[in-house]
Design an enzyme around this catalytic site. Sequence first.
Site, PDB file in Angstrom:
ATOM      1  N   LYS A  73      38.442 -55.191   2.269  1.00  8.94           N
ATOM      2  CA  LYS A  73      39.021 -55.800   3.474  1.00  8.94           C
ATOM      3  C   LYS A  73      38.150 -55.487   4.692  1.00  8.94           C
ATOM      4  O   LYS A  73      37.905 -56.358   5.528  1.00  8.94           O
ATOM      5  CB  LYS A  73      40.463 -55.302   3.671  1.00  8.94           C
ATOM      6  CG  LYS A  73      41.437 -55.944   2.679  1.00  8.94           C
ATOM      7  CD  LYS A  73      42.797 -55.273   2.604  1.00  8.94           C
ATOM      8  CE  LYS A  73      43.609 -55.907   1.470  1.00  8.94           C
ATOM      9  NZ  LYS A  73      44.919 -55.294   1.227  1.00  8.94           N
ATOM     10  N   GLN A  98      48.371 -50.648   3.471  1.00 10.06           N
ATOM     11  CA  GLN A  98      48.097 -50.880   2.054  1.00 10.06           C
ATOM     12  C   GLN A  98      49.210 -50.291   1.193  1.00 10.06           C
ATOM     13  O   GLN A  98      49.573 -49.123   1.348  1.00 10.06           O
ATOM     14  CB  GLN A  98      46.737 -50.260   1.682  1.00 10.06           C
ATOM     15  CG  GLN A  98      46.263 -50.575   0.289  1.00 10.06           C
ATOM     16  CD  GLN A  98      45.931 -52.048   0.063  1.00 10.06           C
ATOM     17  OE1 GLN A  98      45.514 -52.754   0.968  1.00 10.06           O
ATOM     18  NE2 GLN A  98      46.133 -52.518  -1.155  1.00 10.06           N
ATOM     19  N   ASP A 134      50.165 -59.506   6.687  1.00 12.24           N
ATOM     20  CA  ASP A 134      50.574 -59.609   5.280  1.00 12.24           C
ATOM     21  C   ASP A 134      51.732 -60.594   5.118  1.00 12.24           C
ATOM     22  O   ASP A 134      52.032 -61.027   4.005  1.00 12.24           O
ATOM     23  CB  ASP A 134      51.072 -58.243   4.775  1.00 12.24           C
ATOM     24  CG  ASP A 134      50.011 -57.457   4.013  1.00 12.24           C
ATOM     25  OD1 ASP A 134      49.190 -58.090   3.328  1.00 12.24           O
ATOM     26  OD2 ASP A 134      50.031 -56.216   4.110  1.00 12.24           O
TER      27      ASP A 134
HETATM   28  N1  GUN Z   1      48.841 -53.956  -2.345  1.00 11.94           N
HETATM   29  C1  GUN Z   1      48.605 -54.902  -3.281  1.00 11.94           C
HETATM   30  N2  GUN Z   1      48.535 -56.123  -2.703  1.00 11.94           N
HETATM   31  C2  GUN Z   1      48.726 -55.935  -1.388  1.00 11.94           C
HETATM   32  C3  GUN Z   1      48.761 -56.813  -0.271  1.00 11.94           C
HETATM   33  O1  GUN Z   1      48.608 -58.031  -0.373  1.00 11.94           O
HETATM   34  N3  GUN Z   1      48.975 -56.224   0.927  1.00 11.94           N
HETATM   35  C4  GUN Z   1      49.163 -54.889   1.071  1.00 11.94           C
HETATM   36  N4  GUN Z   1      49.392 -54.420   2.288  1.00 11.94           N
HETATM   37  N5  GUN Z   1      49.144 -54.048   0.069  1.00 11.94           N
HETATM   38  C5  GUN Z   1      48.920 -54.581  -1.165  1.00 11.94           C
END
Ligand code: GUN
Length: 283
Positions: free
Chosen positions: A51, A95, A118
């Site tokens: 990211k 996350q 998200d």
């Molecule tokens: N963990 C697995 N997929 C995601 C996601 O799309 N966003 C976040 N914040 N954590 C994750």
Amino acid sequence: MQIIDGKAVSAAVKDRVKAECDTLKAKGVVPGLAVIIVGDDPASQVYVRNKERACEECGFYSKKYALPADTTQQELNNLVMQLNADPKINGILCQLPLPSHLDDKEVINLIDPIKDVDAFHPVNVGAIMIGDYNFLPCTPAGVMELIHSTGIDVGGKKAVVMGRSNIVGKPMAMLLLHENATVEITHSRTQNLADITSQADILVAAIGKAKFVTADMVKQGAVVIDVGMNRDGDGKLCGDVDYDSVKDKCSYITPVPGGVGPMTIAMLMQNTLTAAKIQNNIG
Ligand code: GUN
């Protein structure tokens, strides 16, 4: 059968985002993303690194907050509130999964919905339900981009979504419905599963079971999208779809890796750009 190239489609999305970012920068606005990671889950560390790299590619400001595994709920909440108030930060991503002593719902509810890139906050989830949203959840939005890249019109098609998670299955079904697919969701209690999946013109697998979807479960000529990210018996990365058996039966298929994965991050960049535009009143 054609392979849908998630790397190529995601690169095109990021190019588009970068071009828009350059326009924003000319107006003095730099999109900013804060990524919070708690503890040292190796998979999460890889996702967070990717990211950050994508932010760099798009020309964004990004800041990682790596907190120790024994961080308290109050400390995490305080960080979120600080980021809510920080004008340099347009998007906040925490996350998941969090260590078990922390409550992810509490954190999600605390993120300002306009910074919730998200799209996990109940306000954003509700907005998606009624089709009036700022942000789409990254993975389902990425899947829609991949489907669009085939040129197939979703309208009137039978779509089956395997899995009913809040992050993928449920919003995925909603996005397909918005584009006028006839949608069915299957889950662990579904009976006669193969009868249902083998009627799907568009089959999206998001169940977290390695190579679960076999050729007998797939309609001839279907579009098959594999959201799974699993390890097979040899420890090799694989999806929810048994790619080798399904590939000759479908019209399009996404590989794992190189399918949905890169799209999730590209759509996060798209959401961060949207957040920056909204917060700076740029249409
Ligand atoms: N963990 C697995 N997929 C995601 C996601 O799309 N966003 C976040 N914040 N954590 C994750």
